[in-house]
Write an enzyme that holds these catalytic residues in place. Structure first.
Site, mmCIF file in Angstrom:
data_model
loop_
_atom_site.group_PDB
_atom_site.id
_atom_site.type_symbol
_atom_site.label_atom_id
_atom_site.label_comp_id
_atom_site.label_asym_id
_atom_site.label_seq_id
_atom_site.Cartn_x
_atom_site.Cartn_y
_atom_site.Cartn_z
ATOM 1 N N GLY A 210 0.634 -1.306 -0.095
ATOM 2 C CA GLY A 210 0.091 0.115 -0.160
ATOM 3 C C GLY A 210 0.664 1.119 0.153
ATOM 4 C CB CYS A 211 0.100 4.733 -1.089
ATOM 5 S SG CYS A 211 -1.329 4.875 -0.340
ATOM 6 C CE1 TYR A 212 -1.420 8.204 4.064
ATOM 7 C CE2 TYR A 212 -3.040 6.425 3.666
ATOM 8 C CZ TYR A 212 -2.829 7.745 3.846
ATOM 9 O OH TYR A 212 -3.770 8.644 3.557
#
EC number: 1.2.1.38
Lengths: 351, 351, 351, 351
Positions: B153-155
């Site tokens: 995921g991006c985070y």
């Protein structure tokens, strides 16, 4: 409420703090704006600085003549760079003028702390002793009796309103407090700086002043008072690509891991029961800074993470209103014996 | 490097992940884009979805026919909502197709964790066992040998790149880690939602998913591996009024209070020595998300606060490139035996 | 294409034009960047000005020593304020250096026009006579043979690409041409100005330089050439709250009221058949500036209003690429005998 | 001014027009808000739609029951999609309720024009005959006597305030009028649409509805009345990456080429002498939309280009206040015999 309006002046009216004060005071039912003072723009019509006020504000900026100001004003706001107010306040006070300083000069009980962080020696200990920290939600009664107010910084306002009930009532381990704060760029003032250009700041995001921002000791002074013990907080400000607004995301470890979110919502609501500008949000609702845009409100949302035992408090204000000029007017209202919320907007335009 | 280009397809090409992949793969020197597949837009020219590609991309979106895809592709990216990839990957792998999944389906070693947070039962334990977590800076060698990648995921990408050297080498007290993350709104995808309208999100700022965002267990899985102990992190995402970019502000208490910033800069530089996309900034420089705009870079700035004994790490990425599609291409490069940085932009346009 | 790279320098590399040139030339396959020159920042590493280039660009800004520059460069870009290039170009040309000037100095055939609008007397008529206006879509062949290029302004580029087919082929009544242009704030450069602060420009919109902007005579010179008659255009620039991009909305009355939109789309497509960067959009599609972000493209949409007999042409560019540095590199490609599109981005990141 | 407050309702309170009306009417000294009606959200507390109003607005959305509404309201605002008001207004009027419609339904004298552009047949010719176009600066007296107001569109408001003095007094060649208008995205309403997402609209700019926007015939109807001749205007709307605000840039050829800017400033000032919300700017000052943010003001700047013989007029409004809800309240004030500016903000927060 008396029939006569109070005569109010502003020294340093050209910046963003100044224009907010002008905006608020022009519509304040008990105030007559009698003196706008400034150095570099003395002699100019105020609407030269802010052309949207053409045909609306007929005031001209006058020189900073303390004698004249004191004779024409019952109260004066100082919107100057740090380190100048402390050279003017004593004379204004001596002539019976109430003083509300928006700079850092009168925020510190201990002048050594001021000198350490602001790099200026101070001779006005006696005057400083009179100053009251202008956060009405904590110091309402002292403000009512004060002649000199050190108005809080924008970050300390958002941070302390989020932290106070927790610290005051001992719900958290004080040293675990971390404040991750985010501000629109108007907090940087109206000075032309490359990093504040739209071309640089738009579409971007970054931290600054990490572990050394000057609002840190200000937060710590009040937080320590509330906690009854000397404490250090971690404070990190960030610049957000928007004009107005501060969001403070505050983390702390709960002493009692059994405390749940709804308990805290009740506790906060009680703590701020007499504070017309603090709005505690229902569970699951977190504040958007835009809700406070152009108002003197502070919205607070609360969450507890049972997995980690931490409380997360989110507080949102308009940095130029509740974080600066609006809060100063709130103090003026108290000092003059008026209703605390007089002349202060409470309804944002949305969206 | 071979002479023949690899045939590559994308299932779920209509969203923001899809358009980034199309953008990157069109300019990738070793890739031929052979199949764009989608449900609702099957039959449409791709440029109907993205008119700026008119006369540039002549591909038409085709139905999701796994047989046809496997026969026409050496590798396939899946850019679908969570819960769909796990129904397609086994068939694609069985036909010899390499699979890179951008959803959460193959990020979790423990399928119970997946089911708890994503509310879907899973039957593909055997396939899941093959999956490698696609963060090349940590799992470069495993990715080289993998047939199935669960792209991060991006985070988690921004968070783990900031935390890894600290956790791996035991410099911090693991349970003190707090990640305050800020993202542009493109992270919410191309779905029309009221809170993502410019009119709502512009000029405002708020947190969401406090204490319950689904990237939390993903970060914890990898962080626990690195620390060698099961740990919980505090993770709070915020929505920022900008299109692209994530900034993660990471706080943790140092085990050794004598550790100074410059030591850590050296340690981080060594840790990422072989990682072409991670840039450790010199002391006093903190990253701006815009520096990474349109690139596969991750900029990291490091500060130590001797007053509190905490380290503060700031990491900035483009959420759609290093946080999603670019990182997936980085994994493809490794899987195909190409140079890790092939076809991946490293120079932002500024401002 | 030769085997040896061309040695290229930039005088005035610190501004937004400079950083675009650095960005583009670093990735240009035939260019070696050999000299960055500047006045105020001489002696500084270039990455001090743009910290995202730390560890990426090892160039130091050197003094403006024309002798040294000419000996170390085959071609030089000048990115200086108006009125400085004309004092440097003759010496550089005399030493065999090709010169591409991004300022207004070499855009005007008639130096009286230059002097009238730019308030500077000029002595370099002979040098000026050699200059070619660097709009490749109109002057491709002349640019190939030129040693000195006066690169077009950002507004003239967008305006002339929209107007040229209409003027050249006599489709419109020339004096009816009105150009309503909108630009992101990066067009104002990297100078710190109050009206360009994010706090001032964000969330707002206004015109400037109405009926007196200095790009007017530049547009008129070329438009008159195309029309074969001296003409005046109405040009109004506006500042838009975004970083990059120009949209020109061009209005003109058609000579033949029977001409329909699809005819014009065909005519434009033919006119720009050999121009790789101009994209004519299908009917009903109007350009968004973001489609051109970070590319050298110009998107053009065309509409005819049968009710009023007017044509409306919309053209969108990235003001710093096709409107400035990218177009200059396009000219360099032509001057060096390289492919016109070499090293110039054609695919935006979206969104 | 009477002692009793007027009872006012809103049908269609959930959109951006509705929330502005709620915002304005809550602070209006002569209004009591008695009825909020809506279809899809009936039964919900209003603060569910706008959480910043939690603890501030205790109204619940009720069903659209015309009988009940008429009995509980002296005046009703209709904030519905086009084509619904004309089915409700006759019944409300019959029961003695004043009606102010924010949609297009009652803006057209000629119902054929309405049907042609809005694709709906109409049976309410008699009711339509009663309607007054709610632009107080032009139709103040008729509004005072009206029971039914067709409130102007946002673009027509900005366009007509800019054009009226020129048309009424015959200063321009009518058919030369071109209106290039720019609007923030809140004009698109609160409906979730992909092109209105921050991720799509931020950092970009484009035209829409070129040569066919439905505000064109509305502008033409009033412009023709003013000019005393049937005329066609060129109108092009653009979407700007900001929340609120419209700027109209209006071009027209002067009949008398000797007319100078200062003459026109005098003429405009006289024309709007009795209009408290129109502010004519001094020479050389052009309006910024932000000056009108959250107010009912219209700022107008005027320029003449002696080179082309054209006048350029720039007008700026807040599209949701003077362009919609504020103007409707201004009409209510007139209809009720109150002061025209009662309860309407005139001072923006800046910046």
């Amino acid at each position: 409420m008396g029939n006569e309006k109070a005569r109010v002046g502003i020294i340093g009216a050209s910046g963003y703090g100044g224009i907010q004060l002008v905006r608020l005071l022009l519509e304040h039912p008990q105030v007559e704006l009698t003196y706008l003072a400034g150095h570099s723009s003395a002699g100019k019509p105020y609407s030269d600085l802010y052309p949207h006020l053409t045909h609306r504000v007929n005031l001209t900026i006058e020189p900073i003549d303390l004698e004249a100001i004191a004779s024409r004003c019952d109260a004066v706001f100082l919107g100057l760079p740090n380190g100048l107010a402390c050279d003017m306040a004593p004379a204004l006070l001596a002539k019976g003028c109430k003083v509300l300083d928006l700079s850092a000069d009168y925020r510190f009980r201990n002048l050594n702390t001021y000198t350490e962080w602001y790099k200026k020696d101070r001779q006005d200990q006696a005057t400083n002793n009179q100053a009251v920290y202008g956060l009405p939600e904590l110091y309402r009664d002292a403000i009512r009796d004060a002649q000199l107010i050190g108005c809080p910084g924008c970050y300390p306002t958002a941070s302390l309103l989020a932290l106070s009930p927790l610290l005051k009532q001992g719900f958290i381990v004080p040293e675990t407090a971390i404040i991750d704060a985010k501000s629109g760029t108007s907090g940087g003032g109206r000075e032309a700086k490359v990093n504040m250009l739209l071309a640089e700041a738009e579409g971007s995001l970054g931290a600054y002043g990490v572990a050394k921002h000057r609002h840190t000791p200000e937060i710590e002074q009040i937080a320590s008072d509330l906690a009854g013990t000397e404490l250090r907080v971690q404070f990190t400000p960030h610049l957000i690509p928007m004009v107005r607004g501060i969001l403070a995301t505050v983390y702390a470890t709960l002493r009692d891991p059994g405390l749940v979110r709804d308990d805290l919502i009740t506790i906060y609501s009680a703590f701020y029961r007499a504070s017309p500008f603090v709005k505690i949000l229902p569970h699951g609702v977190y504040p958007q800074t835009k809700w406070a845009w152009g108002t003197n409100l502070c919205y607070i949302g609360i969450e507890v993470d049972p997995r980690t035992g931490r409380v997360i408090v989110l507080s949102a204000i308009d940095n130029l209103v509740k974080g600066q000029a609006g809060q100063a007017v709130q103090c003026l209202n108290l000092m003059m014996g008026w209703e605390e919320s007089l002349g202060l907007p409470q309804l944002a335009f949305y969206p």
